[in-house]
Design a protein around this motif. Structure first.
Motif, mmCIF file in Angstrom:
data_model
loop_
_atom_site.group_PDB
_atom_site.id
_atom_site.type_symbol
_atom_site.label_atom_id
_atom_site.label_comp_id
_atom_site.label_asym_id
_atom_site.label_seq_id
_atom_site.Cartn_x
_atom_site.Cartn_y
_atom_site.Cartn_z
ATOM 1 N N MET A 1 6.395 23.392 -10.955
ATOM 2 C CA MET A 1 5.734 22.287 -11.645
ATOM 3 C C MET A 1 4.982 21.435 -10.624
ATOM 4 S SD MET A 1 7.408 19.346 -14.087
ATOM 5 C CE MET A 1 8.183 20.589 -15.110
ATOM 6 N N ALA A 2 3.695 21.240 -10.843
ATOM 7 C CA ALA A 2 2.845 20.539 -9.881
ATOM 8 C C ALA A 2 3.159 19.049 -9.836
ATOM 9 C CB ALA A 2 1.382 20.756 -10.233
ATOM 10 N N LEU A 3 3.237 18.519 -8.621
ATOM 11 C CA LEU A 3 3.470 17.088 -8.432
ATOM 12 C C LEU A 3 2.227 16.430 -7.858
ATOM 13 C CD1 LEU A 3 5.245 14.508 -8.169
ATOM 14 C CD2 LEU A 3 5.919 15.361 -5.895
ATOM 15 N N ASN A 4 1.786 15.370 -8.513
ATOM 16 C CA ASN A 4 0.720 14.518 -7.990
ATOM 17 C C ASN A 4 1.328 13.204 -7.524
ATOM 18 O OD1 ASN A 4 -1.842 16.025 -9.045
ATOM 19 N ND2 ASN A 4 -0.514 15.844 -10.844
ATOM 20 N N ILE A 5 0.944 12.766 -6.343
ATOM 21 C CA ILE A 5 1.318 11.425 -5.880
ATOM 22 C C ILE A 5 0.039 10.598 -5.837
ATOM 23 C CG2 ILE A 5 2.278 10.026 -4.024
ATOM 24 C CD1 ILE A 5 3.955 12.405 -3.187
ATOM 25 N N VAL A 6 0.009 9.553 -6.623
ATOM 26 C CA VAL A 6 -1.164 8.680 -6.715
ATOM 27 C C VAL A 6 -0.779 7.302 -6.175
ATOM 28 C CG1 VAL A 6 -2.819 7.569 -8.261
ATOM 29 C CG2 VAL A 6 -2.072 9.928 -8.699
ATOM 30 N N ILE A 7 -1.567 6.809 -5.235
ATOM 31 C CA ILE A 7 -1.300 5.493 -4.644
ATOM 32 C C ILE A 7 -2.474 4.583 -4.947
ATOM 33 C CG2 ILE A 7 -0.813 4.223 -2.523
ATOM 34 C CD1 ILE A 7 0.222 6.852 -1.333
ATOM 35 N N MET A 8 -2.186 3.489 -5.632
ATOM 36 C CA MET A 8 -3.229 2.536 -5.998
ATOM 37 C C MET A 8 -3.475 1.567 -4.841
ATOM 38 S SD MET A 8 -2.744 1.902 -10.075
ATOM 39 C CE MET A 8 -1.046 1.341 -10.081
ATOM 40 N N ALA A 9 -4.689 1.608 -4.294
ATOM 41 C CA ALA A 9 -5.009 0.811 -3.116
ATOM 42 C C ALA A 9 -6.423 0.246 -3.193
ATOM 43 C CB ALA A 9 -4.861 1.669 -1.861
ATOM 44 N N ALA A 10 -6.835 -0.154 -4.388
ATOM 45 C CA ALA A 10 -8.216 -0.593 -4.590
ATOM 46 C C ALA A 10 -8.389 -2.106 -4.545
ATOM 47 C CB ALA A 10 -8.746 -0.066 -5.928
ATOM 48 N N GLY A 11 -7.287 -2.859 -4.594
ATOM 49 C CA GLY A 11 -7.381 -4.311 -4.742
ATOM 50 C C GLY A 11 -7.976 -5.015 -3.532
ATOM 51 N N LYS A 12 -8.558 -6.160 -3.786
ATOM 52 C CA LYS A 12 -9.189 -6.946 -2.723
ATOM 53 C C LYS A 12 -8.180 -7.749 -1.926
ATOM 54 C CE LYS A 12 -12.885 -10.311 -1.916
ATOM 55 N NZ LYS A 12 -13.958 -11.120 -2.533
ATOM 56 N N GLY A 13 -7.165 -8.264 -2.596
ATOM 57 C CA GLY A 13 -6.187 -9.094 -1.893
ATOM 58 C C GLY A 13 -6.756 -10.453 -1.530
ATOM 59 N N THR A 14 -7.329 -11.120 -2.519
ATOM 60 C CA THR A 14 -8.007 -12.402 -2.280
ATOM 61 C C THR A 14 -7.101 -13.410 -1.586
ATOM 62 O OG1 THR A 14 -9.380 -12.026 -4.222
ATOM 63 C CG2 THR A 14 -9.266 -14.279 -3.380
ATOM 64 N N ARG A 15 -5.818 -13.432 -1.974
ATOM 65 C CA ARG A 15 -4.912 -14.444 -1.424
ATOM 66 C C ARG A 15 -4.539 -14.197 0.039
ATOM 67 N NH1 ARG A 15 -0.217 -14.666 -5.784
ATOM 68 N NH2 ARG A 15 -1.077 -12.629 -6.360
ATOM 69 N N MET A 16 -4.872 -13.019 0.567
ATOM 70 C CA MET A 16 -4.657 -12.788 1.989
ATOM 71 C C MET A 16 -5.642 -13.601 2.828
ATOM 72 S SD MET A 16 -2.045 -10.784 2.205
ATOM 73 C CE MET A 16 -2.067 -10.428 3.947
ATOM 74 N N LYS A 17 -6.762 -13.998 2.187
ATOM 75 C CA LYS A 17 -7.797 -14.787 2.890
ATOM 76 C C LYS A 17 -8.211 -14.097 4.189
ATOM 77 C CE LYS A 17 -6.714 -19.309 0.878
ATOM 78 N NZ LYS A 17 -5.884 -18.820 -0.207
#
Length: 462
Positions: A1-17
């Protein structure tokens, strides 16, 4: 059974300044995203996909590696929209498969937890990673069936009612889903909510409506599901991570003077009865033999330190790519510096304000004060005087100095490379040596001392 690992890393992170994309900020010397990727490495994935958006080119360049692919989310319209973009890249095996979804700004997810999500999903159940939080502000709340405890839905914090916000069980943002069902569900998402975004959490209600099992498993600890939204949270997570590493080392027998003042930003292996004083930083790969003592305020990176060695206070060791090694029973510091290629034998002494770079010192060699040894091969039992240096650079090229066994180099000498000092040679203090010295010879190269009787100092003109 095929496993996909998806990592969401699109955010800007405005509060990191910060101009740096949020997922590239460092925790324990490694980017947040790199931590997540490392957690997924032991899993047998058919596809590892990182969803990028803000700073996509920078993020992709930072973590590019064989087996990792990227899908861009432009613009960023929510978590559900992110998964919609990745659907064409998901792999199935005869219509079967599991997709594990992780967050690029939640760095401390453990491999065992990710595997538990995958195993529980088994290609037929929607499995959510949840956690009981002291303060669940900002987290989606888990709504469960009052009768059987099954998960009915996740409500985002922004859309939750005051009553729902009292729920302490939060959704971590990570899940495992049957790949075919996930594709079907995200195609049905709408943005009919307070933020006008496509929420991935809405697929829970779809699964419930289809009668598909929706399960919730809890993380081992709150620490492994904590995300980073601002520098305060990043610092808090750094300390939590360091505390966890310190505890593991102490349980393995390492004595830390104060675990709250300890930083490990790489890997540290050790023998028995090692002691580490306060405010030390370890980076890269560091190996400690038995009975090693590390003094306070040391920075130690990419080095192997032999049994019984003593690294005194304020020592800086950085082997970089070449690495460095310290032999058994060797004494380093205080205020010493070992640079890449420093290879020290047994019972070597490197004292205060001594720098060693790309140099080999054989057993028993000593450079105790205010000296520089660069691009040098130093024999056994050499005594290298205070203030002496190897002049290894001619303005264009580096040259090597070779010092034989039992050589004595006096104070304030300059050895102009390339030059060889034979076994047992002696170099008079204050000498500038530009030619080879034969074994056993005394070499002195300095101006003759002149004394002028009755000399009067000049007086200042008024």
């Amino acid at each position: 059974m095929a496993l996909n690992i998806v990592i969401m890393a699109a955010g800007k992170g405005t509060r990191m300044k910060s101009a740096t994309p949020k997922v590239l900020h460092k925790l324990a010397g490694r980017s947040l995203l790199a931590h997540v990727l490392k957690s997924g490495e032991p899993l047998d994935a058919a596809a590892r996909i990182v969803i990028t958006g803000h700073g996509a080119e920078q993020v992709e360049a930072a973590v590019a590696a064989p087996g990792i692919s990227f899908v861009r989310q432009m613009p960023q319209l929510g978590t559900g929209h992110a998964i919609q973009q990745v659907v064409p890249a998901l792999v199935e095996d005869q219509g079967q498969g599991t997709t594990l979804i992780l967050n690029g700004d939640v760095p401390l997810i453990e491999t065992s937890t990710a595997k538990a999500l995958i195993d529980t999903c088994a290609g037929h159940a929607l499995v959510l990673l949840t956690v009981d939080l002291a303060d669940p502000t900002g987290y989606g709340r888990i709504l469960r069936d009052k009768d059987d405890g099954g998960v009915l839905a996740i409500v985002e914090h922004k859309d939750a009612t005051p009553e729902q916000r009292q729920i302490r069980e939060g959704y971590s943002g990570m899940m495992a889903a049957p790949t075919a069902a996930l594709k079907r569900w995200v195609a049905q998402l709408t943005n009919n909510n307070a933020q006008g975004e496509y929420y991935l959490t809405d697929i829970v209600a779809m699964a419930v409506a289809e009668g598909l099992p929706v399960l919730g498993i809890k993380a081992h600890s709150e620490t492994e599901v904590l995300g980073v939204n601002d520098p305060v949270q990043l610092a808090q997570l750094e300390r939590a991570y360091q505390a966890r590493q310190a505890e593991a080392l102490m349980r393995a027998g390492v004595r830390l003077a104060d675990p709250a003042r300890f930083d490990l930003r790489g890997t540290l292996t050790h023998g028995q009865d090692c002691e580490i004083d306060v405010n030390c930083v370890f980076e890269g790969r560091v190996e400690l033999g038995d009975n090693v003592r590390i003094g306070s305020h040391c920075v130690i990176r990419n080095v192997s330190i032999g049994a019984g060695a003593r690294i005194h206070d304020f020592t800086h060791i950085d082997g970089e790519a070449l690495g460095a090694s310290v032999g058994e029973g060797t004494l380093i510091g205080p205020f010493a510096r070992l640079r890449p290629g420093a290879q020290l034998g047994r019972e070597v002494h490197i004292g205060n304000f001594v720098e060693v770079k790309n140099a080999t010192l054989a057993d028993g060699a000593k450079a105790n004060h205010l000296a520089y040894l660069g691009d040098a091969t130093v024999g056994e039992r050499v005594n290298y005087g205070a203030g002496s240096i190897t002049a290894n650079y001619d303005g264009a090229n580096k040259h090597r100095t070779t010092i034989g066994n039992d050589v004595h180099v006096g104070s304030n000498c300059v050895l102009v490379a390339p030059v060889t000092l034979g076994d047992g040679a002696t170099i008079g203090g204050g000498s500038t040596i530009t030619k080879d010295v034969n074994p056993g010879d005394l070499a002195v190269a300095r101006g003759k001392q002149v004394a002028i009787a009755g000399w009067t100092r000049p007086t200042k003109k008024r």
